[in-house]
Design an enzyme around this catalytic site. Structure first.
Site, PDB file in Angstrom:
ATOM      1  N   HIS A  96      42.053  40.414  43.535  1.00  0.00           N
ATOM      2  CA  HIS A  96      43.500  40.598  43.430  1.00  0.00           C
ATOM      3  C   HIS A  96      44.097  39.553  42.486  1.00  0.00           C
ATOM      4  O   HIS A  96      43.631  38.409  42.434  1.00  0.00           O
ATOM      5  CB  HIS A  96      44.169  40.461  44.795  1.00  0.00           C
ATOM      6  CG  HIS A  96      43.604  41.375  45.833  1.00  0.00           C
ATOM      7  ND1 HIS A  96      43.568  42.740  45.680  1.00  0.00           N
ATOM      8  CD2 HIS A  96      43.028  41.112  47.038  1.00  0.00           C
ATOM      9  CE1 HIS A  96      43.009  43.282  46.749  1.00  0.00           C
ATOM     10  NE2 HIS A  96      42.678  42.316  47.587  1.00  0.00           N
TER      11      HIS A  96
ATOM     12  N   GLU B 218      45.459  36.955  50.733  1.00  0.00           N
ATOM     13  CA  GLU B 218      45.309  37.564  52.050  1.00  0.00           C
ATOM     14  C   GLU B 218      44.359  36.747  52.910  1.00  0.00           C
ATOM     15  O   GLU B 218      43.727  35.793  52.446  1.00  0.00           O
ATOM     16  CB  GLU B 218      44.782  38.999  51.913  1.00  0.00           C
ATOM     17  CG  GLU B 218      43.420  39.092  51.251  1.00  0.00           C
ATOM     18  CD  GLU B 218      43.014  40.519  50.921  1.00  0.00           C
ATOM     19  OE1 GLU B 218      43.723  41.463  51.290  1.00  0.00           O
ATOM     20  OE2 GLU B 218      41.954  40.687  50.287  1.00  0.00           O
TER      21      GLU B 218
ATOM     22  N   HIS C 142      35.698  39.831  46.407  1.00  0.00           N
ATOM     23  CA  HIS C 142      35.415  40.046  47.826  1.00  0.00           C
ATOM     24  C   HIS C 142      35.210  41.527  48.119  1.00  0.00           C
ATOM     25  O   HIS C 142      35.610  42.393  47.339  1.00  0.00           O
ATOM     26  CB  HIS C 142      36.548  39.508  48.693  1.00  0.00           C
ATOM     27  CG  HIS C 142      37.870  40.182  48.450  1.00  0.00           C
ATOM     28  ND1 HIS C 142      38.687  39.858  47.385  1.00  0.00           N
ATOM     29  CD2 HIS C 142      38.520  41.186  49.100  1.00  0.00           C
ATOM     30  CE1 HIS C 142      39.780  40.610  47.407  1.00  0.00           C
ATOM     31  NE2 HIS C 142      39.693  41.430  48.440  1.00  0.00           N
TER      32      HIS C 142
ATOM     33  N   ARG D 202      39.332  46.972  41.075  1.00  0.00           N
ATOM     34  CA  ARG D 202      37.948  47.237  41.479  1.00  0.00           C
ATOM     35  C   ARG D 202      36.983  46.862  40.368  1.00  0.00           C
ATOM     36  O   ARG D 202      37.121  47.315  39.234  1.00  0.00           O
ATOM     37  CB  ARG D 202      37.750  48.717  41.835  1.00  0.00           C
ATOM     38  CG  ARG D 202      38.541  49.210  43.018  1.00  0.00           C
ATOM     39  CD  ARG D 202      38.061  50.596  43.436  1.00  0.00           C
ATOM     40  NE  ARG D 202      39.029  51.227  44.318  1.00  0.00           N
ATOM     41  CZ  ARG D 202      39.881  52.179  43.939  1.00  0.00           C
ATOM     42  NH1 ARG D 202      39.854  52.634  42.694  1.00  0.00           N
ATOM     43  NH2 ARG D 202      40.731  52.690  44.790  1.00  0.00           N
TER      44      ARG D 202
END
Length: 321
Positions: free
Chosen positions: A102, A119, A177, A197
């Site tokens: 991200h 996150e 991740h 992605r």
């Protein structure tokens, strides 16, 4: 109107890697491979609606517009978008998620009106042998990673770690991740739906077509020298005490377990979110009470003041620092 704890109807998202495991929480789920339950959300891709009390039927966006800083506190808004700053999810991973990364808030190619995405994950359940991808192997450079992607050998560069229930992973923007099959996770994140992605196992999406990859954006935003990602197990030293399990500029997340009655209070400058992980009990405040069970998420208004949890409950508490 007097403030009270809010519960929301989750927004369910079908995912190619999802399943039906979220039904364990008693959710009335639509058909399909449900990978995500957005339990508290104020985003164009999913806005949750209040289920209880005087505000029942109103979206979180409407509550924000009508009650503003009174309910959410002066810290309860994204400075960039004006929306609620966090997005709370439960994730059921029956297959591996894509290898992804991200961006942060400053990335030039962010979609209009979007935030970056820092996150954290709290592992609610994990099958024996479950694992996740958590960063790159030490020393991997942009050039090396790009070469591995071109050779279809990206997995050579990925760092895998085993997981068990109670593990916590902090995932700042820039961290490569992927959740893998066999884990059930609570996720607290910035209010963003931006994902790049790197790799998706050459599989087809729900529409029967290959899912898009975002290799150049991914290579641009990866923190090759380290993003500040941290992980920990969460053994609690005592009951009715908070253990900090994630701290970022965007949220603080703590874990605690009740014994008897745990007296708490919202501080006035930030809302509080509680996610119930295990056990059963009751949330009480001056004007009422709500049953509390696993999978429940409660938004405590900043101006509620005193409230308490009673019973035997393991839970997470999130607020804006």
């Amino acid at each position: 109107m007097k403030p009270y704890p809010l519960q929301f109807q989750p927004e369910f998202k079908e995912r190619v890697w999802g399943g039906r495991n979220l039904e364990r929480y008693g959710f009335a789920m639509p058909e399909g491979q449900i990978g995500e339950a957005w339990t508290i959300g104020d985003h164009p891709n999913g806005t949750t609606k209040v289920m209880n009390g005087e505000l029942a039927g109103q979206g979180l966006d409407a509550v924000r517009e009508n009650y503003g800083k009174e309910f959410f506190g002066v810290k309860g808004f994204s400075e960039k978008t004006g929306r609620f700053p966090l997005l709370i999810k439960l994730l059921d991973c029956q297959d591996d998620l894509s290898v992804q990364v991200h961006p942060n808030d400053d990335y030039d190619n962010l979609p209009a009106g979007e935030l970056g995405k820092t996150e954290m994950w709290y592992v609610l359940d994990a099958k024996p042998g479950a694992k996740i991808i958590y960063g790159l192997n030490p020393g991997v450079t942009r050039e090396e990673l790009a070469a591995k992607i071109a050779q279809n050998r990206i997995t050579d560069s990925l760092y895998e770690v085993p997981v068990a229930a109670g593990d916590t992973f902090y995932i700042p923007a820039g961290t490569v991740h992927a959740l893998c099959s066999g884990v059930l996770v609570a996720e607290i994140q910035q209010n963003s739906d931006t994902t790049y992605r790197l790799y998706d196992y050459n599989r087809l999406g729900l529409d029967g077509k290959p899912r898009d990859l975002h290799v150049e954006d991914s290579l641009n935003v990866i923190a090759y020298e380290g993003s500040g990602a941290t992980r920990m197990t969460t053994e609690l030293p005592a009951r009715n005490e908070w253990l900090c399990i994630a701290r970022s500029p965007y949220f603080t997340v703590e874990k605690g377990e009740t014994e008897g009655s745990w007296e708490l209070a919202s501080g006035g400058d930030s809302f509080v979110i509680h996610i119930i992980c295990e056990g059963s009990g009751t949330l009480r405040w001056e004007d009422g009470e709500l049953a509390a069970k696993p999978g429940d998420c409660f938004l405590i208004p900043a101006n509620l003041g005193a409230y308490s949890f009673e019973g035997s409950l393991t839970m997470l508490r999130s607020l804006i620092p």
